[in-house]
Enzyme design. Sequence first.
Site, PDB file in Angstrom:
ATOM      1  N   GLY A   1       0.692  -1.424  -0.019  1.00 41.87           N
ATOM      2  CA  GLY A   1       0.115   0.001   0.056  1.00 41.87           C
ATOM      3  C   GLY A   1       0.779   1.328   0.007  1.00 41.87           C
ATOM      4  O   GLY A   1       0.935   2.221  -0.942  1.00 41.87           O
ATOM      5  N   PHE A   2       1.652   1.407   0.888  1.00 39.96           N
ATOM      6  CA  PHE A   2       2.636   2.463   1.198  1.00 39.96           C
ATOM      7  C   PHE A   2       2.014   3.938   1.237  1.00 39.96           C
ATOM      8  O   PHE A   2       2.647   4.925   0.872  1.00 39.96           O
ATOM      9  CB  PHE A   2       3.570   2.399  -0.071  1.00 39.96           C
ATOM     10  CG  PHE A   2       4.174   1.104  -0.119  1.00 39.96           C
ATOM     11  CD1 PHE A   2       4.854   0.316   1.027  1.00 39.96           C
ATOM     12  CD2 PHE A   2       4.371   0.486  -1.270  1.00 39.96           C
ATOM     13  CE1 PHE A   2       5.495  -0.681   0.611  1.00 39.96           C
ATOM     14  CE2 PHE A   2       4.635  -0.912  -1.411  1.00 39.96           C
ATOM     15  CZ  PHE A   2       5.364  -1.472  -0.508  1.00 39.96           C
TER      16      PHE A   2
ATOM     17  N   GLY B   1       0.619  -6.524   4.057  1.00 41.82           N
ATOM     18  CA  GLY B   1       1.853  -7.114   3.967  1.00 41.82           C
ATOM     19  C   GLY B   1       2.431  -6.994   5.101  1.00 41.82           C
ATOM     20  O   GLY B   1       3.502  -7.856   5.424  1.00 41.82           O
TER      21      GLY B   1
ATOM     22  N   LYS C   1      10.085 -11.159  14.492  1.00 42.21           N
ATOM     23  CA  LYS C   1      10.261 -11.219  13.028  1.00 42.21           C
ATOM     24  C   LYS C   1       9.573 -10.396  12.054  1.00 42.21           C
ATOM     25  O   LYS C   1      10.280 -10.072  10.977  1.00 42.21           O
ATOM     26  CB  LYS C   1       9.561 -12.908  12.732  1.00 42.21           C
ATOM     27  CG  LYS C   1      10.039 -13.171  11.418  1.00 42.21           C
ATOM     28  CD  LYS C   1       9.390 -14.866  11.183  1.00 42.21           C
ATOM     29  CE  LYS C   1      10.564 -15.945  11.984  1.00 42.21           C
ATOM     30  NZ  LYS C   1       9.775 -17.210  11.483  1.00 42.21           N
TER      31      LYS C   1
ATOM     32  N   GLN D   1       9.715  -5.295   8.632  1.00 47.39           N
ATOM     33  CA  GLN D   1       9.466  -3.798   8.358  1.00 47.39           C
ATOM     34  C   GLN D   1      10.568  -3.014   8.219  1.00 47.39           C
ATOM     35  O   GLN D   1      10.704  -1.980   7.527  1.00 47.39           O
ATOM     36  CB  GLN D   1       8.334  -3.432   9.503  1.00 47.39           C
ATOM     37  CG  GLN D   1       6.936  -3.858   9.179  1.00 47.39           C
ATOM     38  CD  GLN D   1       6.245  -3.513   8.142  1.00 47.39           C
ATOM     39  OE1 GLN D   1       5.780  -2.114   8.075  1.00 47.39           O
ATOM     40  NE2 GLN D   1       5.984  -4.285   7.039  1.00 47.39           N
TER      41      GLN D   1
ATOM     42  N   GLY E   1       5.358   2.514  16.329  1.00 39.93           N
ATOM     43  CA  GLY E   1       5.204   2.110  14.897  1.00 39.93           C
ATOM     44  C   GLY E   1       6.621   1.771  14.461  1.00 39.93           C
ATOM     45  O   GLY E   1       7.755   2.264  14.507  1.00 39.93           O
TER      46      GLY E   1
ATOM     47  N   GLU F   1       7.473   2.793   9.006  1.00 36.90           N
ATOM     48  CA  GLU F   1       7.889   3.878   8.105  1.00 36.90           C
ATOM     49  C   GLU F   1       9.376   4.234   8.700  1.00 36.90           C
ATOM     50  O   GLU F   1      10.266   4.953   7.787  1.00 36.90           O
ATOM     51  CB  GLU F   1       6.973   5.148   8.095  1.00 36.90           C
ATOM     52  CG  GLU F   1       5.645   4.856   7.330  1.00 36.90           C
ATOM     53  CD  GLU F   1       4.624   5.889   7.614  1.00 36.90           C
ATOM     54  OE1 GLU F   1       4.595   6.566   6.716  1.00 36.90           O
ATOM     55  OE2 GLU F   1       3.673   5.693   8.638  1.00 36.90           O
TER      56      GLU F   1
END
Length: 754
Positions: free
Chosen positions: A250-251, A479, A646, A651, A715, A718
């Site tokens: 998606g990003f 993902g 993992k 990410q 998070g 990013e």
Amino acid sequence: MTPEIRLTEAPAHLRHGSNIGQPLTRRDGILKVTGRAPYAADQHPPKMLFAVLAVSTIARGRVTFLDVAAAKKHPGVIEVMTPRYKPTLAQDPDAKADPFTFRLDLLQDERVRYANQPIAVVIAQTLEAATEGAGLLAPKYETLPARVGLDAGESFVPPAVGVGGQAVVEHGDVEAGLATAAKAIDATYETPPQYHNPMEPHAIVAAWDGDTLSVDTPSQGLAMAQARIAGLFGIPPENIHIRSPFLGGGFGCKGFISGPQILGIMAARLVNRPVKLVLRREQMYGPVGHRAPTRQRLRVGADNAGLLTALEHRAKTWSSTFDDFFEPAADASHTLYASPAIRTAHEAVRVDSGTPLFMRAPGEASGSIALESAIDEMAWACGIDPLEFRIRNDAKVEPMTGRPFSSKALRGCYARGAERFGWAGRPLSPRQMRDDAGFLVGWGMGTATFPALMFQGNARAVVRADGRGVVETGAHDMGQGAWTALAQIAADSLGLDLERVEFRAGTSDLPDAGIAGGSTHTATAGTAIHNAGAAVIAKLADLATRDDRSPLFGAGNAGVIARDGRLFRRDDETRSESYADILARAALVEIEASGTGAANPAALAQYAMHAHGAVFAEVKVDPDLGQIRVSRMVGAFAAGRIINPKLVRSQLLGGMIWGMSFALHEEAVVDRHSGRVMNANLAEYHVPVNADVPAMDVMTVEEHDPHVNALGIKGVGEIGITGSAGAVANAVWHATGVRVRRFPIRIEELMTAR
Ligand code: MOS
């Protein structure tokens, strides 16, 4: 190449016996690698037709003719949807209710405002017929000169940048700080337009049944998509059922439902049959967002002790001619470095392109490469090692707000990363290292930071009479592994084995889980799940402790703990009772509760919340040809509680690869005459392939941040990009002595600089 990718030896908060903290393999992995995970474009309901977009080849003007007759004559073509022949919408697609309702091109008129704008939709029995039909439309245009590039026109100060951020922010006296500086740099950096390029293009299968709509489409924000569709078609949101169980990436480009997806729904309405519409790769270079380019000027001052006296970060970017999205690139300078004076400012121009949009680490990615390069340049000017310079200027409190943040965790990242990389052996001056083959070797670093944000989300948890659990939230797995990480939280929230909890996500009929964006999803949906589970346990405890037939009767102040499907008296664990027994005695088939996840405003007022990291890169440069290879990278990140080491590694690794790509590969090249992206394909829009990606070492540094949310989650989606791009750029300088300030770094810049 060393395929081994190590995570920290002791993942943060690994609690043996619990699900949170376990490095579980993604639960949907086997479905995906065996091709059984249903993506939107895999759907094929009975009587389904295929829709294909015709898109503009010009960037500005009007469509004056479409050969609809020729297209309709083609065997298999059913309908051609054009501005003159389309279903009526309940809402003007150009109406702007709020900053996050983006204007869409839904064939509202013949105007063309960017290349690849949809100008017609051909609906046919087969994909081939629809594609042929679209080719037969042979549009004619009235073409106006395209406005292209950051100097295309009058620049202006945007009303807001990013998500409602102020365009200009000042703290202290920058000019005074620069005037008194012993060392000053004034450098301009440029970043190119980039496109999201998820593996899965935007796709939709839409089917109407009267005023009820069923949709299969990838989405990072199901409730928002539902609301947007509801508004455009004038139907209640609850009439719209969206399934989005799997996304092929998606990003940010699937955060809002896009124009082409809505066109698929319109096409289905027009023909009153289910319709599938899938974008071709090149059609994604226009109507579904992009990362706008930037030109960033940094003026930095430092005193004789190597302490910053001023930091000014100005960024210019673009938006479309018809809507507002402004990459908040300069905001990267708000967070990391202590300076008595900081000024950030944004300006923009309007160009004939599709509206830019959030793209992985919007603002931070572009801003970080410039800031980290400038910090590196300043360290060199001061004669100080760039790591030492960063530590010396490390902000203990967020410079712009004075709120404290977890700078201790950042120092942990510096120390661990530097040690693993072997940074201590780095010569200060560039062009000092060669490998056995004679390649120039350079080491660079960058600091990573990304805000630890939360949106609002909800979840529902149930314990059934058989003692098993169900947890529901309309979360999105693009993902990143939400199916697994959120299920781990769900199981712990109910005190059950993962195998005893059914976890449901990915459809719009479930509680709104907020947005899978801004690196917030695990924190937001996870907190909602945690609270829903806790509420169910509280209800069970209430039932048991008030019932004199329960071994838990009277536990009262001592309370109970939930584990393995049982409640135990906290002060006497020999006294326990299973969920099933508690429910059976109460004659209940199930017990349920809801939970919400959202940021705590009191904590937000008091603390700055960010994830941090430090990235170290080694590059090798051919001294004759200027060819650059990244030979290794080490990233150390502190991101609060790690739910699944993992998935988190994956990410962070993905982010670091993207950062490397930002420095060396990615660029959309816009033709200055036509306004078209010339490399709108995955052959010429360079993204790294395996051969470009070296040994990457990803570590997480233990961090317990009690303020961010109940589980301490920050998070990781990013942050990996930030720091990484700068680290690679700084390593190229260290290898060659050439400071390239226009990204991606090109071979010719290294050649011509010699
Ligand atoms: Mo991301 S740009 O927050 O999907």
